[in-house]
Design a protein around this motif. Structure first.
Motif, short mmCIF file in Angstrom:
data_model
loop_
_atom_site.label_atom_id
_atom_site.label_comp_id
_atom_site.label_asym_id
_atom_site.label_seq_id
_atom_site.Cartn_x
_atom_site.Cartn_y
_atom_site.Cartn_z
N ILE A 491 15.34 114.47 107.16
CA ILE A 491 15.05 115.90 106.99
C ILE A 491 15.97 116.50 105.93
N ALA A 492 17.22 116.07 105.89
CA ALA A 492 18.15 116.59 104.89
C ALA A 492 17.69 116.23 103.47
N SER A 493 17.01 115.10 103.31
CA SER A 493 16.52 114.74 101.98
C SER A 493 15.46 115.75 101.51
N VAL A 494 14.68 116.29 102.43
CA VAL A 494 13.72 117.34 102.08
C VAL A 494 14.46 118.62 101.70
N LEU A 495 15.50 118.97 102.47
CA LEU A 495 16.29 120.16 102.15
C LEU A 495 16.88 120.04 100.75
N HIS A 499 16.02 122.61 97.62
CA HIS A 499 17.11 123.59 97.51
C HIS A 499 17.16 124.51 98.72
N LEU A 500 16.95 123.94 99.91
CA LEU A 500 16.94 124.73 101.13
C LEU A 500 18.28 124.63 101.85
N ALA A 501 18.72 125.76 102.40
CA ALA A 501 19.92 125.74 103.23
C ALA A 501 19.58 125.41 104.68
N GLY A 502 18.36 125.74 105.09
CA GLY A 502 17.98 125.54 106.48
C GLY A 502 18.52 126.68 107.33
N PRO A 503 18.32 126.63 108.64
CA PRO A 503 17.68 125.53 109.36
C PRO A 503 16.16 125.55 109.23
N VAL A 504 15.57 124.39 109.49
CA VAL A 504 14.13 124.22 109.53
C VAL A 504 13.76 123.44 110.78
N ILE A 505 12.48 123.48 111.12
CA ILE A 505 11.96 122.54 112.12
C ILE A 505 11.67 121.24 111.37
N GLY A 506 12.40 120.20 111.68
CA GLY A 506 12.20 118.92 111.01
C GLY A 506 11.36 118.00 111.86
N LEU A 507 10.32 117.43 111.25
CA LEU A 507 9.50 116.42 111.92
C LEU A 507 9.74 115.10 111.20
N ALA A 508 10.49 114.21 111.84
CA ALA A 508 10.87 112.93 111.24
C ALA A 508 10.19 111.81 112.00
N CYS A 509 9.29 111.11 111.30
CA CYS A 509 8.47 110.09 111.97
C CYS A 509 8.50 108.81 111.17
N ASP A 510 8.90 107.72 111.83
CA ASP A 510 8.97 106.42 111.16
C ASP A 510 8.91 105.30 112.18
N LYS A 705 10.07 129.56 110.87
CA LYS A 705 8.72 129.47 110.31
C LYS A 705 8.64 128.46 109.17
N SER A 706 9.64 127.61 109.04
CA SER A 706 9.64 126.58 108.00
C SER A 706 9.73 125.21 108.66
N ALA A 707 8.91 124.28 108.18
CA ALA A 707 8.91 122.92 108.71
C ALA A 707 9.08 121.94 107.56
N ALA A 708 9.82 120.85 107.81
CA ALA A 708 10.03 119.79 106.83
C ALA A 708 9.55 118.47 107.43
N LEU A 709 8.75 117.73 106.65
CA LEU A 709 8.19 116.47 107.12
C LEU A 709 8.80 115.32 106.33
N SER A 710 9.29 114.28 107.03
CA SER A 710 9.84 113.12 106.33
C SER A 710 9.82 111.92 107.26
N GLY A 711 10.04 110.75 106.66
CA GLY A 711 9.99 109.48 107.39
C GLY A 711 8.82 108.65 106.89
#
Length: 761
Positions: A491-495, A499-510, A705-711
């Protein structure tokens, strides 16, 4: 300059990719046109300019630096300040100057330009059929540089002394080859040679033409390119491709092909305009395209795969090899899981059991670089493997941070170094599972530290104690080791990228990531910023029967999910999956699951995809990582499908996505004879709906209201597009990845951001 105009002088520091890309000649010619005097030179910061003349001329020059730079240049900053006039008589290009601080950015290797190709194909040109033709607008960069400033003596071209003709071009500011460091010709530059399988020279007046004849005969030729060796065969010749697979020990994993032009590609693959643009870009990545059927290529190129990895030629040598072929297989010159070979003797030693011949040259490769792999989703470019053509262009960060080294994970390893507001993610290194890859890993770190002059204050690594990268980090004396949880790093790689400081709702799936509770995570909903995270939810945990064996054998995960959904009655289900097993095998595995023998718990979404692929009969045993999930995605037709059921439970304040109802309804549809394509469509629809519901529940709880998707699961374009669409419809802003891979190739960027932010706090 008009007599009544004020004479002014400025000193300007230009930073970015401004060395080895024709930037100084551009400045020189623009200054002459504007009637300015002064000088331009490279230094360790980038390019330094002192210009003197009229105020309007100076302003026009500064504007041109930002708006009209050469095609390969990337200007990140222009800092100009007035200084006293000195009365220079002319404008000149001065020799490079070294400095204490190094900020100059190195250009990636880029494809040969149209001007050079025209010369190479001109029988009257002195570089006719010369496979090392280049100029300031094209050719090798990162793979040949040893140090900066980017001058010839600091590259692997240092042994080649330019002939008078090449030297005249090199020193002429008006010439396209002015200070083109790899500049050469047949008289003074690198040369091709052909070797047999034992490494002995083969007499050939034109080694490239002779290699074409060998390829036409169905033989395997190891070809030395920009970043290492390829193994090449005629992609139409099924017997030749099978021989390559057998020798390379690559039974089912798709092989990349190189086609001579877009017309040839259209003969075996579907192409959108955006995909054409990426194929033709100066980076020349491998682009994953939907295969056309019937295809002139051998089915052995990409067995049981609806996609094919395609690239266009990018080195002059490729253009000499491709005429007459529909496509050549151009796969990495290695045995499976080893790094690609880059040196001539190394290639003969490592590839003599695979290649029948070797087409080599004597220009050194300082740092190997695999071909990059991308997919195009709509108008977005998705990195699958970020390497040649994109590295070492940095990811620019939100703010300046302390320098750190991040060493990535175990699979698809990359490393990352930060300097001020830039993060330099390395080329693809590979799976850290052998000493050759570890050596490459260490060389890459040394090289990046040297050319960027970075002394990291800390080293960031994965939480997993048994990763080679983690052990390496913990052994660095004098450097603080900062462990970053795997999915937090995703999720930090998306931030970092956005250029986001966060926090965000991170959805990390792998598939696999070591959790802070010692369990195997992989379907995680996190409240995350770069400093830390809170686990808000996850996929329901269930046993991974046999540990790593369950990753290689998806049928085991299917049995585990059946056990979760049906209990002890699972072994008696009338399923083809169970009938395919040997007598007693399922009962034994059920006992292993029931007793928890070598069956760690996992919340991995990747393993749920594996289970579904095995259930519908696509893959019981995987030949390579992610194969089963990939086949399930390919099986899914376009269009909308109704979802199956799922449960959203709660445990200790965390939302739990429970797929047991999904498994039961898949079994029901299998019993009714439903086609696997329909079941795959409904499976994807269910996973999208379930994950979206869980993220929205986390959003309601936190107010974010911000979500980040990674994995790695977000390499699945159906899953990514469906989730983005569902979450945006619900009012969330969704961030995905374009600059680095969503898989573990982007992990080091997230680790670096987390570690640097902790140091800065």
């Amino acid at each position: 300059m008009m007599a009544d105009e004020e004479l002014v002088r400025v000193r300007a520091e230009v930073q970015g990719i401004v060395q080895g890309v024709g930037f100084r000649p551009f400045v020189y010619q623009r200054a002459l046109r504007l009637g300015l005097s002064g000088f331009v030179q490279n230094n360790s910061l980038g390019v330094e300019i002192e210009a003197e003349g009229s105020r309007t001329g100076i302003e026009a020059l500064l504007r041109a630096l930002r708006e009209e730079a050469p095609p390969l240049a990337r200007v990140t900053s222009v800092n100009a300040r007035p200084i006293p006039p000195e009365g220079d008589a002319a404008f000149e290009i001065r020799l490079s100057r070294a400095g204490a601080s190094r900020k100059a950015l190195i250009s990636p290797d880029v494809a040969v330009c149209a001007d050079c190709l025209a010369e190479m194909n001109d029988p009257g040109d002195r570089r006719y059929r010369y496979p090392f033709i280049n100029c300031t607008n094209c050719g090798p960069r990162y793979t040949i540089i040893r140090d900066i400033p980017y001058d010839r003596d600091k590259t692997t071209m240092a042994p080649f002394t330019m002939c008078p003709d090449c030297a005249a071009e090199y020193h002429n500011p008006a010439d396209r080859r002015f200070h083109a460091q790899p500049n050469a010709c047949p008289v003074c530059g690198p040369a091709l040679a052909l070797l047999d399988e034992s490494g002995q020279p083969v007499e050939a007046a034109d080694p490239a033409a002779e290699a074409v004849k060998l390829l036409q005969q169905g033989l395997i030729v190891a070809v030395k390119g920009l970043g290492g060796f390829h193994l090449a065969v005629d992609a139409v010749n099924g017997r030749a491709v099978r021989r390559l697979r057998e020798r390379k020990r690559r039974e089912e994993k798709p092989l990349a092909v190189m086609a001579p032009d877009l017309g040839a590609v259209r003969g075996f693959a579907m192409l959108t305009k955006d995909e054409e643009m990426v194929l033709c870009s100066i980076q020349r990545p491998i682009v994953l395209l939907e295969a056309r059927q019937p295809s002139p290529l051998s089915p052995q190129v990409a067995p049981d795969n609806k996609y094919i990895g395609v690239m266009l030629p990018y080195a002059p040598l490729h253009y000499l090899l491709l005429p007459g072929f529909t496509a050549l297989v151009m796969t990495s010159g290695n045995l499976s899981e080893e790094p690609i070979a880059k040196d001539n003797e190394e290639a003969v030693r490592r590839l003599s059991g695979i290649a029948d011949y070797f087409l080599i040259h004597d220009r050194g490769i300082h740092l190997r670089a695999d071909d990059s792999v991308v997919r195009v989703q709509g108008r977005s470019l998705r990195q699958v493997r970020r390497s040649r053509g994109y590295v070492p262009t940095p990811v620019f960060l939100r703010r300046e941070l302390p320098p750190v080294l991040a060493v990535g994970g175990e699979l698809k390893n990359t490393v990352c170094l930060t300097k001020e507001d830039r993060a330099f993610v390395s080329q693809h290194i590979g799976d850290l599972e052998n000493t050759q890859t570890l050596d490459f890993f260490e060389l890459t770190i040394r090289h990046l530290r040297q050319i960027l002059q970075i002394s990291p204050e800390a080293v960031a690594c994965d939480l997993h104690p048994d990763y080679l990268s983690t052990r390496w980090a913990l052994e660095r004396s004098g450097l603080e080791a900062i462990a970053v949880q795997h999915h937090h790093a995703h999720i930090a790689s998306v931030l970092a990228e956005h250029h986001l400081a966060g926090p965000v709702i991170g959805l990390a799936c792998d598939g696999t990531g070591y959790g802070d509770d010692g369990r195997i995570w992989g379907g995680e909903i996190l409240l995350a910023d770069a400093q830390g995270y809170e686990r808000l939810g996850h996929l329901a945990e269930l046993p991974l029967p046999g540990g790593a064996a369950a990753i290689r054998e998806p049928w085991r995960m299917a049995v585990s999910y059946l056990s979760q959904a049906f209990g002890t009655s699972a072994a008696g289900l009338d399923l083809e999956l169970l009938h395919r097993r040997e007598a007693g095998q399922v009962d034994l595995l059920m006992q292993v699951i029931g007793k928890g023998i070598n069956s760690p718990l996992t919340s991995s979404l990747g393993r749920l995809f594996d289970a579904a692929a095995a259930l519908v009969g696509l893959k019981d045993k995987a030949a390579f990582e992610g194969q089963a999930a990939m086949m399930l995605e390919m099986c899914c037709p376009g269009g909308e499908f109704p979802s199956y059921d799922f449960d959203l439970d709660e445990d200790r304040g965390r939302v739990i996505v429970n797929p047991a109802p999904l498994i039961r309804q898949m079994v029901r549809d299998l019993g009714r004879g439903k086609e696997k394509e329909e079941i795959s469509g409904r499976f994807h629809a269910t996973v999208i709906k379930a994950l979206a519901a869980a993220v929205l529940k986390a959003s309601a709880r936190t107010g974010l209201k911000s979500a980040a998707l990674s994995g790695g699961c977000f390499q699945n374009m159906i899953l990514t597009a469906g989730l983005v669409r569902s979450l945006e419809r619900a009012g969330l802003t969704v961030y995905t990845q374009n600059l680095v891979p969503a898989n573990d190739g982007g992990l080091s960027l997230g680790q670096a951001l987390c570690a640097a932010e902790r140091l800065a706090s």
